[in-house]
Design a protein around this motif. Structure first.
Motif: not given
Length: 505
Positions: A316-344
């Protein structure tokens, strides 16, 4: 009689080639990079498993033992010197463009840098001329020329990739971050071919209705296969080209997303080896940024089934920066997804990998910054149990990074609003750090967080401290009782050994 059979066989072969548009027009032909020949024939290769493809040209040379010059008598003569575009009439430029494309379909062996140097340079200069012609917009290229252009590009770029380093050694324990990347020896040609394809896609003269006949699903799939190339220069070009295709060819968008999904699934659940995950995530970061609201169910499923499980692989260290950006984009687009992401994140939280744990804490902070109070309340109990474990980690970087969460004003405000629940969960971890953590920096940061709790709600802090002291007293009492029981048992054993009878109450 034998000659007649041979001629009949040749006629059948050419007929089959003519009836096979996938091999001719859409980019499946390729010459194997180490075939040791100059080849103008179309050779179909299988890239899927990254195994060595046995091409017809390669096989014939292996059987005969012939070198490149003997395999193609007069190989140096097939590279024709063509005039420059500016030296011919405008009406003849389309035909000249076609002839130059045909010249560029010739593949060279780059394993020997001293062979056919003049011919290789001629092809390179011809490719540069084609790029300049497309970029200058000197004339709108016809549909026939577009078909030949994509065919030439396909012949050059679609090829067998060499086995990855771990496949060569047979070792599964190699760290991908430490592997030396394989640099494509034919890059001096490949780079210009990629540049030509990019300019063609970006050109305002390119009609998508025509171009989509040749840049089709088959072409896109083969392009995605090349993302597994170890050469970072090639992956960078592929990333830009695929992004442009996604932007220009709207009809391909669902297919591209689904194909990238499939690459992720195979990487997560089967191989855990792929060179281009970071580049694919960069493309997705831009795509996610453009998602319309309300978000489609398809996109939410992509988050749950592909992006969140990408936290599982060791690399994961090879691509974590890009993955983190994608995940954060989802939460910023729809804040209701935060619970799903954190539990994931909690589901895939590392147990023994401290470097990976620090990455998770970095990502967690970014997600929490975009989290609203209602979603935070749904997941705060399991979340702060995990943070408490991180605070007590013997690895000082993990404990330090967890304590840095209290430097974020938004996170502190969320904690303050829900302090009646969070304080009792986290208090024990803080007290243990104060009493026994070996690292002075962690000890100091813990004291700062503890002081912040006191200032936030002194009454609640005192209540938590009282409960903690009672719990410690009970634990101490249980420990003393356990030791007393063991002592009595030892006395019984000793008495039996000495022949004495002892009553045990």
């Amino acid at each position: 009689m034998f000659n007649k059979i041979i001629k009949r066989g040749n006629r059948k072969g050419s007929k089959a080639d003519a009836n096979e548009p996938a091999s001719f027009g859409y980019g499946t032909p390729s010459g194997y990079r180490n075939s040791g020949s100059v080849s103008t024939s179309n050779v179909t290769v299988n890239h899927a498993s990254r195994t060595t493809a046995a091409t017809s040209v390669g096989n014939s040379q292996q059987q005969t033992g012939s070198g490149p010059d003997r395999a193609n008598p007069g190989a140096s003569d097939i590279v024709e010197f063509l005039p420059l575009f500016r030296d011919v009439a405008v009406s003849d430029r389309q035909n000249l463009f076609l002839r130059k494309l045909q010249l560029c379909c010739i593949l060279f062996d780059f394993s020997d840098t001293l062979k056919l140097v003049r011919e290789k340079e001629t092809k390179r200069q011809t490719l540069l001329e084609l790029v300049d012609f497309i970029q200058s917009g000197s004339g709108k290229i016809t549909e026939n020329v577009q078909e030949e252009l994509i065919r030439m590009v396909s012949i050059n770029i679609f090829r067998c990739l060499p086995p990855a380093s771990h496949e060569n050694t047979g070792s599964e324990s190699n760290d991908p971050e430490e592997d030396e990347p394989y640099l494509e020896p034919s890059w001096q040609h490949l780079q210009i071919v990629y540049e030509l394809l990019l300019r063609y896609i970006m050109s305002s003269d390119t009609d998508t209705k025509i171009a989509k006949r040749y840049i089709d699903h088959s072409f896109v799939l083969k392009l995605l296969d090349l993302f597994d190339s170890e050469d970072p220069r090639e992956r960078e070009y592929l990333k830009t080209i695929l992004h442009r295709i996604y932007g220009k060819f709207m009809v391909h968008r669902p297919f591209i997303r689904k194909a990238i999904n499939n690459i992720f699934y195979r990487f997560i659940f089967e191989t855990e080896r792929h060179s281009g995950i970071g580049e694919l995530l960069e493309i997705l970061g831009s795509i996610i940024n453009g998602f319309a609201l309300p978000m489609k169910e398809e996109h939410k499923l992509f988050l749950v089934r592909a992006l969140i499980p990408l936290h599982k692989p060791k690399s994961i260290g090879l691509y974590h920066q890009q993955l983190s950006y994608c995940i954060t984009q989802f939460v910023e687009k729809d804040y209701k997804l935060a619970d799903t992401v954190i539990r994931g994140l909690l589901k895939y939280w590392p147990v023994t990998n401290c470097q990976k744990e620090v990455l998770f804490l970095n990502e967690l902070e970014e997600v929490l910054e975009a989290t609203q109070s209602p979603e935070f309340q749904r997941c705060m109990v399991p979340l702060f149990r995990q943070i408490g474990r991180c605070l007590n980690s013997s690895h000082f970087q993990v404990a330090e990074r967890a304590l840095f969460l209290w430097n974020n004003e938004h996170i502190v405000s969320l904690i303050a609003q829900n302090r009646n629940v969070i304080f009792p969960i986290i208090f024990e971890a803080l007290e243990r750090n104060m009493q026994s953590h070996w690292n002075q920096a962690v000890h100091g940061l813990t004291g700062n967080v503890r002081k912040m709790f006191v200032e936030m709600d002194n009454e609640l802090f005192e209540e938590c401290q009282r409960q903690y002291e009672e719990k410690e007293a009970r634990a101490k009492g249980l420990e003393e009782q356990r030791e007393l029981t063991w002592k009595r048992l030892e006395e019984v054993v000793a008495a039996k050994a000495g022949g004495e009878e002892v009553m045990v109450n």
